[in-house]
Design a protein around this motif. Structure first.
Motif, mmCIF file in Angstrom:
data_model
loop_
_atom_site.group_PDB
_atom_site.id
_atom_site.type_symbol
_atom_site.label_atom_id
_atom_site.label_comp_id
_atom_site.label_asym_id
_atom_site.label_seq_id
_atom_site.Cartn_x
_atom_site.Cartn_y
_atom_site.Cartn_z
ATOM 1 N N SER A 254 0.992 -1.382 -0.087
ATOM 2 C CA SER A 254 0.014 -0.082 0.142
ATOM 3 C C SER A 254 1.048 1.322 -0.047
ATOM 4 O O SER A 254 0.514 2.212 -0.909
ATOM 5 N N ALA A 255 1.882 1.189 0.563
ATOM 6 C CA ALA A 255 2.655 2.332 1.065
ATOM 7 C C ALA A 255 3.556 2.904 -0.296
ATOM 8 O O ALA A 255 3.569 3.906 -0.907
ATOM 9 N N LEU A 256 3.957 1.379 -1.112
ATOM 10 C CA LEU A 256 4.720 1.879 -2.342
ATOM 11 C C LEU A 256 3.833 2.290 -3.534
ATOM 12 O O LEU A 256 4.123 3.176 -4.273
ATOM 13 N N ARG A 257 2.540 2.167 -3.553
ATOM 14 C CA ARG A 257 1.623 2.594 -4.364
ATOM 15 C C ARG A 257 1.712 4.107 -4.401
ATOM 16 O O ARG A 257 1.410 4.793 -5.499
ATOM 17 N N VAL A 258 1.871 4.593 -3.250
ATOM 18 C CA VAL A 258 1.758 6.209 -3.060
ATOM 19 C C VAL A 258 3.330 6.663 -3.151
ATOM 20 O O VAL A 258 3.280 7.881 -2.576
ATOM 21 N N HIS A 259 4.362 5.932 -3.257
ATOM 22 C CA HIS A 259 5.762 6.404 -2.948
ATOM 23 C C HIS A 259 6.157 7.817 -4.231
ATOM 24 O O HIS A 259 5.801 7.535 -5.126
ATOM 25 N N ALA A 282 15.560 0.834 -6.841
ATOM 26 C CA ALA A 282 15.578 2.355 -6.525
ATOM 27 C C ALA A 282 14.247 2.580 -5.684
ATOM 28 O O ALA A 282 14.312 3.377 -4.548
ATOM 29 N N LEU A 283 13.026 1.960 -6.077
ATOM 30 C CA LEU A 283 12.011 2.354 -5.181
ATOM 31 C C LEU A 283 11.987 1.608 -3.785
ATOM 32 O O LEU A 283 11.605 2.203 -2.956
ATOM 33 N N LEU A 284 12.798 0.636 -3.774
ATOM 34 C CA LEU A 284 12.944 -0.045 -2.512
ATOM 35 C C LEU A 284 14.125 0.427 -1.681
ATOM 36 O O LEU A 284 14.573 -0.197 -0.767
ATOM 37 N N GLY A 285 14.478 1.750 -2.002
ATOM 38 C CA GLY A 285 15.468 2.393 -1.299
ATOM 39 C C GLY A 285 16.856 2.119 -1.559
ATOM 40 O O GLY A 285 17.906 2.370 -0.747
ATOM 41 N N GLY A 286 17.046 1.427 -2.779
ATOM 42 C CA GLY A 286 18.789 1.053 -3.100
ATOM 43 C C GLY A 286 19.043 2.485 -3.505
ATOM 44 O O GLY A 286 18.781 3.427 -3.480
ATOM 45 N N ALA B 279 7.462 -1.580 11.667
ATOM 46 C CA ALA B 279 8.137 -2.504 10.800
ATOM 47 C C ALA B 279 8.230 -2.297 9.228
ATOM 48 O O ALA B 279 9.097 -2.754 8.345
ATOM 49 N N THR B 280 7.050 -1.807 8.569
ATOM 50 C CA THR B 280 6.881 -1.649 7.547
ATOM 51 C C THR B 280 7.776 -0.515 6.916
ATOM 52 O O THR B 280 8.515 -0.981 5.855
ATOM 53 N N ARG B 281 7.900 0.672 7.611
ATOM 54 C CA ARG B 281 8.964 1.522 7.361
ATOM 55 C C ARG B 281 10.437 0.953 7.234
ATOM 56 O O ARG B 281 11.112 1.408 6.251
ATOM 57 N N ALA B 282 10.739 0.101 8.117
ATOM 58 C CA ALA B 282 12.011 -0.548 8.182
ATOM 59 C C ALA B 282 12.205 -1.314 6.947
ATOM 60 O O ALA B 282 13.227 -1.347 6.538
ATOM 61 N N LEU B 283 11.317 -2.233 6.691
ATOM 62 C CA LEU B 283 11.342 -3.180 5.410
ATOM 63 C C LEU B 283 11.504 -2.351 4.319
ATOM 64 O O LEU B 283 12.227 -2.524 3.261
ATOM 65 N N LEU B 284 11.151 -1.067 4.336
ATOM 66 C CA LEU B 284 11.200 -0.356 2.915
ATOM 67 C C LEU B 284 12.405 0.649 3.010
ATOM 68 O O LEU B 284 12.524 1.614 2.429
ATOM 69 N N GLY B 285 13.441 0.374 3.792
ATOM 70 C CA GLY B 285 14.564 1.040 3.746
ATOM 71 C C GLY B 285 14.633 2.291 4.508
ATOM 72 O O GLY B 285 15.701 3.097 4.493
ATOM 73 N N GLY B 286 13.791 2.253 5.557
ATOM 74 C CA GLY B 286 13.684 3.429 6.467
ATOM 75 C C GLY B 286 14.892 3.309 7.638
ATOM 76 O O GLY B 286 15.324 2.373 7.738
ATOM 77 N N PRO B 287 14.575 4.294 8.565
ATOM 78 C CA PRO B 287 15.572 4.127 9.614
ATOM 79 C C PRO B 287 15.329 2.780 10.562
ATOM 80 O O PRO B 287 14.339 2.484 10.571
ATOM 81 N N ASP B 288 16.631 2.196 11.065
ATOM 82 C CA ASP B 288 16.421 1.119 12.070
ATOM 83 C C ASP B 288 15.470 1.330 13.053
ATOM 84 O O ASP B 288 15.505 2.355 13.936
ATOM 85 N N PRO B 289 14.364 0.589 13.134
ATOM 86 C CA PRO B 289 13.442 0.888 14.200
ATOM 87 C C PRO B 289 13.959 0.702 15.839
ATOM 88 O O PRO B 289 13.196 0.822 16.689
ATOM 89 N N GLY B 290 14.925 0.511 15.951
ATOM 90 C CA GLY B 290 15.542 0.360 17.295
ATOM 91 C C GLY B 290 15.233 -0.893 18.098
ATOM 92 O O GLY B 290 14.563 -1.745 17.384
#
Lengths: 290, 290
Positions: A254-259, A282-286, B279-290
């Motif tokens: 759901s989040a990627l759809r509005v990236h 790239a979309l996945l933060g690479g 967890a979703t943000r972390a999976l998508l390459g966001g900051p380490d959730p700690g």
């Protein structure tokens, strides 16, 4: 009111405060709300199945059964905003009319903003808020057909699939992938011809318990409640992790759809400047694909 | 052989080299292969629909039609590894037997490794390789039912939905979301009763052109080929970008399912240590959730 005050008011019985909190979790203040309410696991039962199978009636009698046990019950109706389900929500609400004046029953619809696939973003947060507000049971109904009925398995345990006697519903449920996610199958309107044959057919397709009910006459509901309880007693860390995994994946989708980067990457792929795999990375933060 | 040598051999007519390249793109050498073959757009036609509708027969006559135009044709069968489609691939291959000895026709199945939803990862790369090897047309058949039939719209243009006269197929196609992605609808076995009524019913559900065909007798196939051509002529940057967007999203979903961090995050969510949104943000390459 602060979020702390809203939570306190909701705990004191203000349905207005509950509604306000459930709206806030659909806004950018979701994480604030979740931080205040904390983690309170609540039994979450999903009810899904083909249109006309009697999901709403089944929910209405389940609500009555849990109210009879003194439990506080919340019903979340997930509206996939599908052209095929337009108007259904109103009808469902009317069928729930017996419970609308009960202060210990909350009925709420959750928007899905037309997402095709992907868990409605607000659903896990709504469940957490309801758990924090001392609801004992959350029933989630998926209105309409499609992917949202499968996603429900990510948050609900058990997922109860309601269908009717006859080959049509059983085949449809199989094709929609519902039997793969079913923890319990309830054949509603089981006083009609063919219920036994449908039960036999379904036994070949799923290892889930198969119950016969007549929701409008409250028949088989005690057995359904017991099957739900048995399923909950059998819950274990592995199953909880599998549900969490499915929730994370679904919310990620759901989040990627509005990236914000998606449309630009897609244009470069369409123009042949970038291959689709590099764009996906790239979309996945690479690394920047250059 | 190096990848350059394989591509040269494939261009010289070695079907073994083609097969080797299509295997390499399923391996971790995919990006090497894509770098060598470059970007060669190729017309890609998706054929989908309920089981038994006659997808394979339709593909067989389309292959014959394009061969009659002197075009080189590749057929990719996408196997969703579903319990409901087991064995279907073999049957499809037998029906394609008329073409298996034609060196200008390639028939290949693409594994999907049991993914539920998400575009089979190898499909966009396979299409690019086939384009580079001077195939003029790629026909993609989705075997079985479910999400993969919808994902096909991300790579195929047009997506042709094949179904039979009668309410059953039409309703099933609508419920599965097929009518939403259909660019062309072909009512196969249109010599049966009810084809006109089915066409009228479908006109209410989709704005796509609706054709009547009898694939086994080659009836209506010239019109289907023309409808496909007309659709291709109408392609524009916006449509190409929309397809690229859908491909990127679908591949992202497939990639996240096998993300090495997913199971650990899911366990922490299940244990109440982490909320599902963090967890979703972390999976998508966001900051380490700690």
């Amino acid at each position: 009111m602060t979020i702390e005050e809203l939570v306190a008011a909701a705990r004191n019985g203000s349905t207005r405060a509950v509604g306000r909190l459930l709206s806030l979790i659909e806004s950018d203040r979701r994480s604030e709300v979740l931080a205040v309410v904390g983690h309170h696991p609540v039994r979450t039962i999903g009810i899904t199945g083909p249109p006309g199978a009697g999901k709403s009636t089944t929910i209405a009698v389940l609500v009555a059964a849990y109210r009879g046990q003194g439990k506080r019950v919340a019903v979340l109706a997930v509206d996939p905003s599908s052209p095929y389900s337009g108007g259904a929500l109103l009808g469902d609400r009317i069928r729930m009319a017996a419970h609308v004046d009960d202060p210990d029953v909350l009925i709420r619809s959750v928007a899905t903003r037309g997402h095709l696939g992907g868990l409605a973003e607000g659903v896990p947060a709504a469940i957490r808020v309801l758990g924090a507000l001392s609801y004992d049971v959350v029933l989630i109904e998926t209105v309409g057909v499609g992917q949202s009925e499968i996603e429900i398995a990510a948050v609900a345990d058990p997922a109860v699939v309601v269908l009717n006697p006859g080959a049509g519903d059983a085949i449809q449920a199989a094709k929609a992938g519902l039997l793969e996610v079913a923890d319990i199958v309830a054949i509603n309107k089981a006083d009609r011809d063919g219920a036994d044959q449908t039960a036999r057919d379904l036994h070949a397709e799923t290892s889930a318990p198969i119950l016969k009910i007549v929701a409008t006459r409250n028949e088989g509901i005690a057995e359904l409640v017991e099957a739900i309880d048995a399923h909950l007693r059998a819950d274990d860390p592995e199953r909880r992790a599998a549900r969490a995994r499915a929730q994370v994946l679904s919310l990620a989708q759901s989040a990627l759809r509005v990236h914000p980067g998606l449309d630009g990457l897609a244009k470069r792929v369409a123009d042949g400047e970038l291959d689709v795999y590099s764009a996906t990375r790239a979309l996945l933060g690479g690394p920047d694909p250059g």
